[in-house]
Enzyme design. Structure first.
Site, PDB file in Angstrom:
ATOM      1  N   GLU A 100      59.962 -23.881 -83.257  1.00  0.00           N
ATOM      2  CA  GLU A 100      61.205 -24.854 -83.846  1.00  0.00           C
ATOM      3  C   GLU A 100      61.020 -26.083 -83.757  1.00  0.00           C
ATOM      4  O   GLU A 100      61.581 -27.397 -83.706  1.00  0.00           O
ATOM      5  CB  GLU A 100      61.980 -24.605 -84.164  1.00  0.00           C
ATOM      6  CG  GLU A 100      62.837 -23.567 -84.840  1.00  0.00           C
ATOM      7  CD  GLU A 100      64.393 -22.890 -84.536  1.00  0.00           C
ATOM      8  OE1 GLU A 100      64.654 -23.265 -83.858  1.00  0.00           O
ATOM      9  OE2 GLU A 100      64.415 -21.821 -85.183  1.00  0.00           O
ATOM     10  N   GLU A 157      61.323 -15.232 -86.612  1.00  0.00           N
ATOM     11  CA  GLU A 157      62.612 -14.906 -86.079  1.00  0.00           C
ATOM     12  C   GLU A 157      63.563 -15.184 -86.992  1.00  0.00           C
ATOM     13  O   GLU A 157      63.665 -16.591 -88.190  1.00  0.00           O
ATOM     14  CB  GLU A 157      62.675 -16.243 -85.313  1.00  0.00           C
ATOM     15  CG  GLU A 157      64.554 -16.668 -84.233  1.00  0.00           C
ATOM     16  CD  GLU A 157      64.402 -17.770 -83.889  1.00  0.00           C
ATOM     17  OE1 GLU A 157      63.350 -17.849 -82.565  1.00  0.00           O
ATOM     18  OE2 GLU A 157      65.907 -18.267 -83.392  1.00  0.00           O
TER      19      GLU A 157
END
Ligand SMILES: *[C@@H]1O[C@H](CO)[C@@H](O)[C@H](O)[C@H]1NC(C)=O
Ligand SMILES: *[C@@H]1O[C@H](CO)[C@@H](O)[C@H](O)[C@H]1NC(C)=O
Length: 247
Positions: A67, A184
């Site tokens: 991220e 994810e």
């Protein structure tokens, strides 16, 4: 290393196909705008990979970072820098696994899709990447009170289709051999919502996601989580039976 040994004994016994995420922030500094700048220091990752090979542990893929794409979550890394760090990881993998016929895949960036960032990143990683991973939490925060109507509303579920579409066309237009994975996805961030994201109703979200992923040529879908949060696929309340919500 003893924890890594224990985990690998578990992976081996279960036959799990393991993608391991490496810390991509090592060696960087956070500037006054909150961006992580400087090159990735790969020395620790390389030691781990060498140790893994020496012990004969099977890792299917090494993923760089979590991220940090686009605006990031917490902090971010510029696409050009990320591409050069991904190249470093690929050369470590090529070196360490030199004698191996099947080498682990290199995956990146494991973050939220951002058209400009991903365009530059993919453009600059023509040879160094096997899988482009992106994350999806398209229902917003798990704390929200309106999750069930969102899960049951096709127009809400379709809201994320542009992401899949853009990534697919980006990969088609570039000369990369890399494929798209959802690296994810747990639907609602901050661990979902008890009795919603771990209940039957959530299978409508999950089945929609699997169908949408397939229709935009996503090769693998990694579901957050196996155990933990309010969206675990294993129900720890009932002796770890797989939930009906797995779809
Ligand atoms: C990377 O980290 C290692 C170990 O912490 C250190 O010895 C080395 O000097 C660092 N490399 C760079 C280029 O900063
Ligand atoms: C699991 O058990 C806890 C504690 O009794 C309870 O709060 C929770 O709602 C249960 N979860 C599900 C999905 O039934």
């Amino acid at each position: 290393m003893s924890r890594w040994d224990q985990l690998n004994i578990f992976f081996n016994k279960t036959g799990a196909v393991v993608i391991f995420g490496l810390n991509a922030l090592r060696g960087r500094t956070i500037n006054s705008q909150g961006a992580a700048v400087g090159a990735w220091n790969s020395s620790n990752a390389e030691s781990l990979i060498r140790y893994t090979v020496k012990k004969g542990y099977r890792i299917h893929g090494w993923e760089l970072g979590n991220e940090l794409s686009g605006n990031g979550v917490g902090t971010r890394v510029a696409a050009g820098q990320y591409a050069s760090d991904t190249k470093s990881l690929q050369s470590i993998v090529q070196n360490v696994y030199a004698g191996f016929e099947a080498k682990p895949q290199v995956l990146a960036p494991g973050g939220f899709f951002d058209e400009n960032w991903f365009t530059e990143f993919i453009h600059k990683t023509p040879q160094s990447l096997q899988v482009v991973t992106h994350h999806i939490y398209n229902l917003g925060p798990g704390s929200a009170g309106d999750l069930i109507p969102k899960i049951l509303d096709p127009s809400v579920l379709d809201g994320i289709s542009q992401t899949f579409k853009s990534l697919q066309s980006l990969l088609e237009k570039s000369n990369t051999p890399a494929v798209a994975w959802v690296g994810e996805s747990g639907g609602a961030y901050n661990s979902g919502h008890n009795l919603v994201t771990n209940a039957f109703v959530f299978s409508f979200w999950y089945l929609d996601q699997l169908g949408m992923s397939a229709s935009y040529d996503t090769k693998t879908y990694c579901r957050q989580t196996l155990i933990g949060g309010n969206y675990g696929l294993l129900d720890t309340n009932t002796s770890y039976r797989i939930r009906i919500t797995t779809g």
